[in-house]
Structure formats: structure tokens, C-alpha cells
Write an enzyme that holds these catalytic residues in place. Structure first.
Site, PDB file in Angstrom:
ATOM      1  NE  ARG A   9      -4.300  -1.614   1.582  1.00 53.93           N
ATOM      2  CZ  ARG A   9      -5.235  -2.073   2.387  1.00 53.93           C
ATOM      3  NH1 ARG A   9      -5.126  -1.879   3.689  1.00 53.93           N
ATOM      4  NH2 ARG A   9      -6.271  -2.702   1.910  1.00 53.93           N
ATOM      5  N   GLY A  62     -13.447  -4.054   0.599  1.00 53.63           N
ATOM      6  CA  GLY A  62     -14.839  -3.584   0.625  1.00 53.63           C
ATOM      7  C   GLY A  62     -15.146  -2.656  -0.534  1.00 53.63           C
ATOM      8  N   GLY A  97      -9.160  -8.543  -0.459  1.00 53.01           N
ATOM      9  CA  GLY A  97      -7.887  -8.756   0.242  1.00 53.01           C
ATOM     10  C   GLY A  97      -7.493 -10.219   0.303  1.00 53.01           C
ATOM     11  CE  LYS A 108     -21.381 -15.976   7.656  1.00 52.75           C
ATOM     12  NZ  LYS A 108     -21.681 -15.161   8.812  1.00 52.75           N
TER      13      LYS A 108
HETATM   14  P1  AMP Z   1     -15.000 -13.392   2.204  1.00 58.36           P
HETATM   15  O1  AMP Z   1     -14.473 -12.432   3.232  1.00 58.36           O
HETATM   16  O2  AMP Z   1     -16.479 -13.529   2.201  1.00 58.36           O
HETATM   17  O3  AMP Z   1     -14.398 -13.218   0.829  1.00 58.36           O
HETATM   18  O4  AMP Z   1     -14.523 -14.813   2.693  1.00 58.36           O
HETATM   19  C1  AMP Z   1     -13.194 -15.201   2.822  1.00 58.36           C
HETATM   20  C2  AMP Z   1     -13.166 -16.350   3.778  1.00 58.36           C
HETATM   21  O5  AMP Z   1     -13.955 -17.416   3.292  1.00 58.36           O
HETATM   22  C3  AMP Z   1     -11.784 -16.926   4.006  1.00 58.36           C
HETATM   23  O6  AMP Z   1     -11.361 -16.576   5.282  1.00 58.36           O
HETATM   24  C4  AMP Z   1     -12.002 -18.427   3.864  1.00 58.36           C
HETATM   25  O7  AMP Z   1     -11.396 -19.146   4.904  1.00 58.36           O
HETATM   26  C5  AMP Z   1     -13.510 -18.568   3.935  1.00 58.36           C
HETATM   27  N1  AMP Z   1     -13.994 -19.781   3.254  1.00 58.36           N
HETATM   28  C6  AMP Z   1     -13.754 -20.145   1.993  1.00 58.36           C
HETATM   29  N2  AMP Z   1     -14.315 -21.332   1.734  1.00 58.36           N
HETATM   30  C7  AMP Z   1     -14.931 -21.741   2.865  1.00 58.36           C
HETATM   31  C8  AMP Z   1     -15.672 -22.901   3.232  1.00 58.36           C
HETATM   32  N3  AMP Z   1     -15.884 -23.901   2.363  1.00 58.36           N
HETATM   33  N4  AMP Z   1     -16.162 -22.968   4.484  1.00 58.36           N
HETATM   34  C9  AMP Z   1     -15.940 -21.964   5.355  1.00 58.36           C
HETATM   35  N5  AMP Z   1     -15.249 -20.848   5.075  1.00 58.36           N
HETATM   36  C10 AMP Z   1     -14.744 -20.734   3.842  1.00 58.36           C
END
Ligand code: AMP
Length: 400
Positions: free
Chosen positions: A36, A376, A353, A200
Site C-alpha cells: 500500500r 470492501g 484482500g 458467505k
Molecule cells: P470473504 O471475506 O467472504 O471473501 O470470505 C473469505 C473467507 O472465506 C476466508 O477466510 C475463507 O477461509 C472462507 N472460506 C472459503 N471457503 C470456505 C468454506 N468452504 N467454508 C468456510 N469458510 C470458507
């Protein structure tokens, strides 16, 4: 289009640059990743080349509105001095006596760094008076902090009220971020494939809805895939599922069908009973996830399927890992996805990130066309939102 620093007359002026120096630090306050800071250098150097007096401001971490040594920008000052090969003065406050004095005495060719903006609680409140105190320090306002542009904070939004079209603009980094994302969504070379993962559905639902009418294919992996698989009637054991979004997931799939967008979901997964590095793992098809087990990464057949789906892509947007990549045991799917995208003969744009971390770990960073620095903020651009920090810097003709 966003106004560029190149459009302004900045020669011999005092320039305030809102940077994103929110770097990770270790327990000894060493910067562990200076990307950064390095990415702010082109804009700072451009100002130096125009004989400006340069005032830099940023936040770092989440201090509670008061001075805390562990959030001081002192490590950033040192790194800046090295990268710029010149002295950088650090003020001991933000809009206090020291900062105001140093800012007003700053000569052309000199660089001043204000202390952490969030040492003053007015920053996150988008406070006009605080913004005015910052604005009064300079003739020109430049925003180069893409990572905070989705927040209406004083140094990002309120401060723009004190400048006009001839005195405020985006720095090179911000300009590149905004134009890449906008052009990507407006005029992608087809086929355009979006690869979406992460934890999610709730975090990315709006992005999925905005992407649907624009893409040719949608590849869904990571934890969010299980809500879609459950919506198709599969039993996914203890995998991450948002039951309240199953209907939304079904809607996304039927809308995709209407639009002729192909959706690719995992066909096999790596499962375990606990999410830990020493857990016993199995590879199963998504139809065969036993009770008490959860899917933590995509399996080898899915990696091949996703590779096939990406084979003809001309534009690829990737946001979100394919599994729990933080644990080596569940990182393979994400690393393979990174390699596939890196090797594609396509415009490849990586956002978020976590996804940028995967790409760095896979050693693929140089192979990607563009890696967005803001998590974000880049997601909100994909969602089709106008960012509060960018809106005031748009050229008249670009108001949409
Ligand atoms: P996000 O911040 O929504 O992009 O999510 C990133 C996070 O999703 C990372 O910390 C991963 O560990 C988690 N992640 C990816 N695949 C899975 C999974 N199958 N089950 C639980 N967490 C997950």
C-alpha cells in the site's frame, strides 16, 4: 470518469493527498507488507516533480479516536523516506498545533505526513469542521486511498466540500482502480466469466445480482457454494449454509437460466469434521457429504471443471477464495484457481484482500492484469454502487 491529478494545475502548490497507508504491522511495529505504501509513490512523485509541498494523510488500524503509539504512522514515515529517498516529516498530531505549524511552514519540495487520521474521532464521523481544518492546510486535494472510498469519512468525503473541480481529483492509484472496475463491467471482452467465492452468500449477494446480466458464466466456489447446493436439494452436512438465503440462491439460479448465464458449482469437495490443519480429510462428490462433515475446499474434479469453464474466457473477474485457504490443507483449490486464471489469455482482475493474498501466495501476482487493493471498496464497485469518496471527483459528464 473520475477527474485525474493530471487534469489539475498543481505546479508549486500545496497538495493534500489522502493515502491508504493501512499496512499490516508485526508485534515490533515492522511493516510486513508495504504494497500500500509502494502503490502511493507514483502520485507522490508526480507532485514532487511539479515542485509541490506535499501533505500526506492516512489512517492505520482502528484506534479509538485518541493517540495510541501502536497505531502511529512512524513506521510508514520510515518506509516512505526509503522509497522516496528523501526526508519525510511526521507531525505528532492530525489537526493540532504541531500539524498546523508544520503544514503552514512546509516549503515546495518537502513532504509532511500527518499522524493517524483516526486519532481524531471526527474522521470517521465525516465531521465538517475537522475536514475544513485538513482542507485549510492545502490548495489542492488528491484522493489516492481507494480502500476507504466506500466510507464517508472526513478526509474522504466532507473534505471535498472545500475544493472544486479545478482543485480536487483522484491520484493515479484511485483512477486506475475505478476505471478498471467500471470498464470491466461496462465493456468486457467476451466471454466474461466471474469467479466468486469466500465465506458467505450474504456478503456477495448484491455483487452476484449486479454481475448476472453482465457475465456469460458465473463460477461459484468457497463456502458460499453450499447455500446454492442446498438450494438444489443436496444435503451438505455441516458445511457453511445460510438457510435464510436459500430462496435467494434459487432466484439467482433461475434468473441466470433466463439470461442464458451458465452457473458452475462444485461437483466434489474436500471435507473434514473440524476446520483445522490436523483434521482427517476426505474427497467426496457433493452428493455424498456425510452427516457431521463439512466442505472446506473444492475437490480436484471441480478444479478441472472450473478450468474448463474458464478456458475460453477473454475477461475474468475473481473475488473470493475457493476454500479455507488460510489452512494449507484446504488451500489447494484456491491456489489452483489462481494458477488457472494467471495462465489464461484473458484480462484478469482480482478483487478482495483474501483473494489478493491467495494470488500472492501462489506466486501469480505478476501474471494478473490488475489486482485491486481495496476489499470492501472493490466489492461495492462490483455491486454497482457509487462510492462516497469517488462521487465528488467525477467529471460532470460521468454522473450516472
Ligand atoms: P470473504 O471475506 O467472504 O471473501 O470470505 C473469505 C473467507 O472465506 C476466508 O477466510 C475463507 O477461509 C472462507 N472460506 C472459503 N471457503 C470456505 C468454506 N468452504 N467454508 C468456510 N469458510 C470458507
Amino acid at each position: 470518469m473520475v477527474r485525474s491529478i493530471r487534469d489539475l494545475d498543481i505546479t508549486n502548490k500545496k497538495v493534500f493527498i489522502r493515502c491508504d497507508f493501512n499496512v499490516p504491522l508485526d508485534e515490533f511495529s515492522n511493516i510486513t507488507d508495504d504494497r500500500r505504501v509502494r502503490s502511493a509513490i507514483p502520485t507522490i512523485k508526480y507532485c514532487m516533480d511539479h515542485n509541490c509541498a506535499v501533505i500526506l494523510a492516512s489512517h492505520l488500524g482502528r484506534p479509538k479516536g485518541v493517540y495510541e503509539e501502536k497505531y502511529s504512522l512512524a513506521p510508514v514515515q520510515k518506509r516512505l523516506q526509503r522509497l522516496l529517498d528523501r526526508d519525510v516529516v511526521l507531525a505528532s498530531d492530525v489537526t493540532g498545533k504541531d500539524a498546523l505549524e508544520k503544514a503552514s511552514n512546509l516549503s515546495n519540495g518537502e513532504v509532511l505526513l500527518l499522524e493517524n487520521l483516526r486519532f481524531d474521532k471526527s474522521e470517521t464521523k465525516n465531521d465538517e469542521q475537522f475536514a475544513k481544518a485538513l482542507a485549510d492546510m492545502a490548495d489542492i486535494y488528491i484522493n489516492d486511498a481507494f480502500g476507504v472510498c466506500h466510507r464517508a469519512h472526513a478526509s474522504v468525503e466532507a473534505i471535498t466540500h472545500f475544493f472544486d473541480a479545478s482543485t480536487s481529483a483522484a491520484g493515479f492509484l484511485l483512477q486506475k482502480e475505478v476505471e478498471f472496475s467500471k470498464n470491466l463491467l461496462r465493456r468486457p471482452t467476451r466471454p466474461f466469466v466471474a469467479v466468486v467465492g469466500g465465506s458467505k452468500v450474504s456478503g456477495k449477494l448484491q455483487a452476484l445480482i449486479n454481475l448476472l446480466p453482465r457475465v456469460d458464466k458465473l463460477v461459484i466456489g468457497g463456502g458460499m457454494a453450499f447455500t446454492f447446493l442446498k438450494a438444489q436439494g443436496l444435503d451438505v452436512g455441516n458445511s457453511l449454509v445460510e438457510d435464510e438465503l436459500i430462496d435467494e440462491a434459487s432466484k439467482v439460479m433461475s434468473e441466470a437460466k433466463k439470461l442464458g448465464v451458465k452457473i458452475y458449482l462444485p461437483v466434489d469437495v474436500v471435507i473434514a469434521q473440524t476446520c483445522s490443519q490436523d483434521a482427517t480429510i476426505k474427497f467426496v462428490t457433493v452428493q455424498e457429504i456425510p452427516k457431521g462433515w463439512m466442505g472446506l475446499d473444492i475437490g480436484p474434479a471441480t478444479s478441472r471443471l472450473f478450468r474448463e469453464a474458464l478456458a475460453d474466457a477473454q475477461t475474468i473477474l475473481w473475488n473470493g477464495p475457493m476454500g479455507v485457504f488460510e489452512l494449507e490443507k484446504f488451500s489447494k483449490g484456491s491456489l489452483k484457481m489462481s494458477h488457472v486464471i494467471a495462465e489464461a489469455h484473458a484480462t484478469t482482475v482480482v478483487g478482495g484482500g483474501d483473494t489478493a493474498d491467495v494470488v500472492a501466495r501462489a506466486g501469480d501476482a505478476d501474471e494478473m492484469t490488475f489486482i485491486s487493493t481495496g476489499g470492501g471498496a472493490s466489492l461495492e464497485l462490483i455491486e454497482g454502487k457509487e462510492l462516497p469518496g469517488v462521487k465528488p471527483l467525477n467529471t460532470e459528464s460521468s454522473e450516472e
